[in-house]
Design an enzyme around this catalytic site. Structure first.
Site, PDB file in Angstrom:
ATOM      1  N   GLY A  71      22.770  68.674 -63.264  1.00 54.07           N
ATOM      2  CA  GLY A  71      21.511  68.001 -62.409  1.00 54.07           C
ATOM      3  C   GLY A  71      21.446  66.328 -62.688  1.00 54.07           C
ATOM      4  O   GLY A  71      22.320  65.908 -63.239  1.00 54.07           O
ATOM      5  N   GLU A  97      25.451  59.220 -57.596  1.00 53.04           N
ATOM      6  CA  GLU A  97      26.105  59.240 -56.600  1.00 53.04           C
ATOM      7  C   GLU A  97      27.739  59.770 -56.807  1.00 53.04           C
ATOM      8  O   GLU A  97      28.466  60.233 -56.090  1.00 53.04           O
ATOM      9  CB  GLU A  97      26.397  57.762 -56.291  1.00 53.04           C
ATOM     10  CG  GLU A  97      25.448  57.048 -55.256  1.00 53.04           C
ATOM     11  CD  GLU A  97      25.050  57.637 -54.054  1.00 53.04           C
ATOM     12  OE1 GLU A  97      25.989  58.063 -53.427  1.00 53.04           O
ATOM     13  OE2 GLU A  97      24.000  58.094 -53.703  1.00 53.04           O
ATOM     14  N   HIS A 136      27.948  62.645 -58.754  1.00 51.76           N
ATOM     15  CA  HIS A 136      27.804  64.108 -58.332  1.00 51.76           C
ATOM     16  C   HIS A 136      27.891  64.042 -56.831  1.00 51.76           C
ATOM     17  O   HIS A 136      28.316  65.075 -56.408  1.00 51.76           O
ATOM     18  CB  HIS A 136      26.312  64.533 -58.857  1.00 51.76           C
ATOM     19  CG  HIS A 136      25.918  64.509 -60.194  1.00 51.76           C
ATOM     20  ND1 HIS A 136      25.171  63.748 -60.817  1.00 51.76           N
ATOM     21  CD2 HIS A 136      26.497  65.285 -61.408  1.00 51.76           C
ATOM     22  CE1 HIS A 136      25.142  64.036 -62.125  1.00 51.76           C
ATOM     23  NE2 HIS A 136      26.117  64.850 -62.429  1.00 51.76           N
ATOM     24  N   GLY A 160      34.528  66.138 -61.985  1.00 51.32           N
ATOM     25  CA  GLY A 160      34.949  64.638 -62.010  1.00 51.32           C
ATOM     26  C   GLY A 160      35.993  64.459 -63.108  1.00 51.32           C
ATOM     27  O   GLY A 160      35.934  65.077 -64.177  1.00 51.32           O
ATOM     28  N   VAL A 163      32.990  57.794 -59.856  1.00 49.35           N
ATOM     29  CA  VAL A 163      32.365  56.841 -59.368  1.00 49.35           C
ATOM     30  C   VAL A 163      31.544  55.905 -60.247  1.00 49.35           C
ATOM     31  O   VAL A 163      31.086  56.418 -61.190  1.00 49.35           O
ATOM     32  CB  VAL A 163      31.110  57.419 -58.272  1.00 49.35           C
ATOM     33  CG1 VAL A 163      30.407  56.531 -57.341  1.00 49.35           C
ATOM     34  CG2 VAL A 163      32.127  58.655 -57.362  1.00 49.35           C
ATOM     35  N   SER A 199      26.649  57.855 -64.815  1.00 47.22           N
ATOM     36  CA  SER A 199      26.321  59.238 -65.805  1.00 47.22           C
ATOM     37  C   SER A 199      24.868  59.285 -65.754  1.00 47.22           C
ATOM     38  O   SER A 199      23.908  58.346 -65.903  1.00 47.22           O
ATOM     39  CB  SER A 199      26.709  58.743 -66.975  1.00 47.22           C
ATOM     40  OG  SER A 199      26.261  59.603 -68.180  1.00 47.22           O
ATOM     41  N   SER A 200      24.176  60.533 -65.706  1.00 46.01           N
ATOM     42  CA  SER A 200      23.071  60.765 -66.035  1.00 46.01           C
ATOM     43  C   SER A 200      22.295  60.163 -67.211  1.00 46.01           C
ATOM     44  O   SER A 200      21.135  60.379 -67.471  1.00 46.01           O
ATOM     45  CB  SER A 200      22.796  62.334 -66.038  1.00 46.01           C
ATOM     46  OG  SER A 200      23.319  63.100 -65.239  1.00 46.01           O
ATOM     47  N   ARG A 201      23.181  59.953 -68.177  1.00 49.90           N
ATOM     48  CA  ARG A 201      22.741  59.621 -69.643  1.00 49.90           C
ATOM     49  C   ARG A 201      22.680  57.969 -69.499  1.00 49.90           C
ATOM     50  O   ARG A 201      22.187  57.266 -70.481  1.00 49.90           O
ATOM     51  CB  ARG A 201      23.838  59.914 -70.656  1.00 49.90           C
ATOM     52  CG  ARG A 201      23.722  61.372 -71.108  1.00 49.90           C
ATOM     53  CD  ARG A 201      24.381  61.388 -72.436  1.00 49.90           C
ATOM     54  NE  ARG A 201      24.163  62.606 -72.864  1.00 49.90           N
ATOM     55  CZ  ARG A 201      25.008  63.888 -72.710  1.00 49.90           C
ATOM     56  NH1 ARG A 201      26.239  63.691 -71.770  1.00 49.90           N
ATOM     57  NH2 ARG A 201      24.770  64.873 -73.100  1.00 49.90           N
TER      58      ARG A 201
HETATM   59  P1  AMP Z   1      27.487  66.685 -65.315  1.00 49.08           P
HETATM   60  O1  AMP Z   1      26.155  66.751 -64.556  1.00 49.08           O
HETATM   61  O2  AMP Z   1      27.334  65.335 -66.418  1.00 49.08           O
HETATM   62  O3  AMP Z   1      27.794  67.865 -66.136  1.00 49.08           O
HETATM   63  O4  AMP Z   1      28.507  66.470 -64.297  1.00 49.08           O
HETATM   64  C1  AMP Z   1      28.750  67.408 -63.406  1.00 49.08           C
HETATM   65  C2  AMP Z   1      30.323  66.853 -62.671  1.00 49.08           C
HETATM   66  O5  AMP Z   1      30.006  65.712 -62.055  1.00 49.08           O
HETATM   67  C3  AMP Z   1      31.175  66.921 -63.736  1.00 49.08           C
HETATM   68  O6  AMP Z   1      32.367  67.407 -62.975  1.00 49.08           O
HETATM   69  C4  AMP Z   1      31.473  65.491 -63.937  1.00 49.08           C
HETATM   70  O7  AMP Z   1      32.724  65.288 -64.336  1.00 49.08           O
HETATM   71  C5  AMP Z   1      31.003  65.025 -62.774  1.00 49.08           C
HETATM   72  N1  AMP Z   1      30.801  63.381 -62.777  1.00 49.08           N
HETATM   73  C6  AMP Z   1      29.688  62.908 -63.571  1.00 49.08           C
HETATM   74  N2  AMP Z   1      29.824  61.707 -63.630  1.00 49.08           N
HETATM   75  C7  AMP Z   1      30.673  61.407 -62.594  1.00 49.08           C
HETATM   76  C8  AMP Z   1      31.169  60.021 -62.052  1.00 49.08           C
HETATM   77  N3  AMP Z   1      30.374  58.869 -62.301  1.00 49.08           N
HETATM   78  N4  AMP Z   1      32.177  59.961 -61.067  1.00 49.08           N
HETATM   79  C9  AMP Z   1      32.499  61.372 -60.540  1.00 49.08           C
HETATM   80  N5  AMP Z   1      32.299  62.491 -61.106  1.00 49.08           N
HETATM   81  C10 AMP Z   1      31.250  62.570 -62.130  1.00 49.08           C
END
Ligand code: AMP
Length: 280
Positions: free
Chosen positions: A28, A32, A34, A147, A176, A185-187
């Protein structure tokens, strides 16, 4: 878009979903990056198939001193974004729904997890492999999209699918980025204004290193040092690791060989950012 919180309900529903079923697992706080994965999933599903997104902040992949409690959870906003994208089904269980209090079975990988993020985040990838296996069982996807930003995670999940003969195809999607090169990144929301200014150094250092290794031969250690020094030009950056490795085995590899993965993890305060470049 149908929203399902219950494990029993998702199991009933997934039996009836039109195929191919394409799953995008996330925690969650969607951005962009995700949404690009969701777009790609929709293309792979085609007009007849189904796109499923999961939102689950998985407690078992966070270490005791990591940010599980603080991790952003803007659920209503996420639902809006997914609805706009045309996602058909959102699976968003609670932690209690996913794990029994006395859960005692995990899925762990024993080689690719011994390097890079695996060293700094013990147990993290076992949490990831376990939850992704559970999601695969619950949703029964034909394809799952991840990703390349989390390159090690992608390599480990490919290995898991190979070694456990899971009937799902793992598809990677390019990272992205913000206009200044910082990987979304969500962080990133945890960065202070000053840290945010320095954060694009990860990508810059990796790009500079790629240019450098294409110019003249350089040893792996010299290349790793070059990347580290460039990142440390940011006074607030504390490099966790720099790795020059084979993208499949994640073992150290000399820069003249191909393909080559340049990867790094960097702390800005308590916020840990990762990035990588694949040199083909
Ligand atoms: P997360 O919510 O951070 O666990 O990410 C969920 C999915 O989104 C994972 O497969 C990540 O690798 C992908 N993801 C996160 N950030 C990016 C990004 N900037 N570009 C592409 N994919 C991403």
């Amino acid at each position: 878009m149908q929203i399902v919180h219950s494990v029993v309900r998702i199991q009933q529903l997934t039996r009836t979903l039109p195929k191919p079923v394409v799953l995008v697992p996330t925690m969650g706080a969607l951005h962009e990056g995700h949404l690009a994965l969701v777009n790609h999933a929709k293309k792979l599903a085609g007009r007849k198939g189904s796109t499923v997104v999961s939102i689950f902040v998985n407690p078992t992949q966070f270490g005791p001193r990591e940010d599980y409690r603080e991790y952003p959870r803007p659920f209503s906003r996420d639902c809006l974004l997914l609805r706009k994208k045309g996602c058909q089904l959102l699976f968003a269980p609670t932690a209690a729904e996913m794990y029994r209090p006395d859960a005692s079975v995990v899925v762990s990988e024993s080689q690719l997890t011994t390097v890079m993020c695996g060293l700094s985040r013990p147990g993290h990838f076992t949490g990831v492999c376990t939850v992704v296996t559970k999601l695969f069982h619950l949703v029964q996807p034909d394809i799952a999209v991840f990703g390349e930003k989390d390159f090690q995670q992608l390599a480990i999940l490919r290995r898991m699918v190979r070694d456990l003969n899971l009937a799902v195809e793992i598809v990677g999607h390019p990272t992205v980025r913000e206009p200044d090169g910082l990987a979304l990144s969500s962080r990133n929301v945890f960065l202070t204004a000053e840290e945010r200014l320095q954060a694009p150094l990860l990508q810059q250092a990796l790009c500079d290193a790629e240019k450098r290794l294409r110019m003249r031969s350089i040893s792996r250690l010299a290349l790793e040092n070059l990347i580290r020094r460039r990142i440390e030009q940011g006074a607030l950056a504390k490099v966790d690791y720099v790795a020059v490795v084979d993208p499949e085995t994640l073992q150290p590899k000399e820069p003249k060989e191909r393909p080559l993965l340049l990867a790094t993890a960097v702390f800005f305060g308590a916020t840990r950012l990762i990035d990588n470049i694949l040199v083909k």
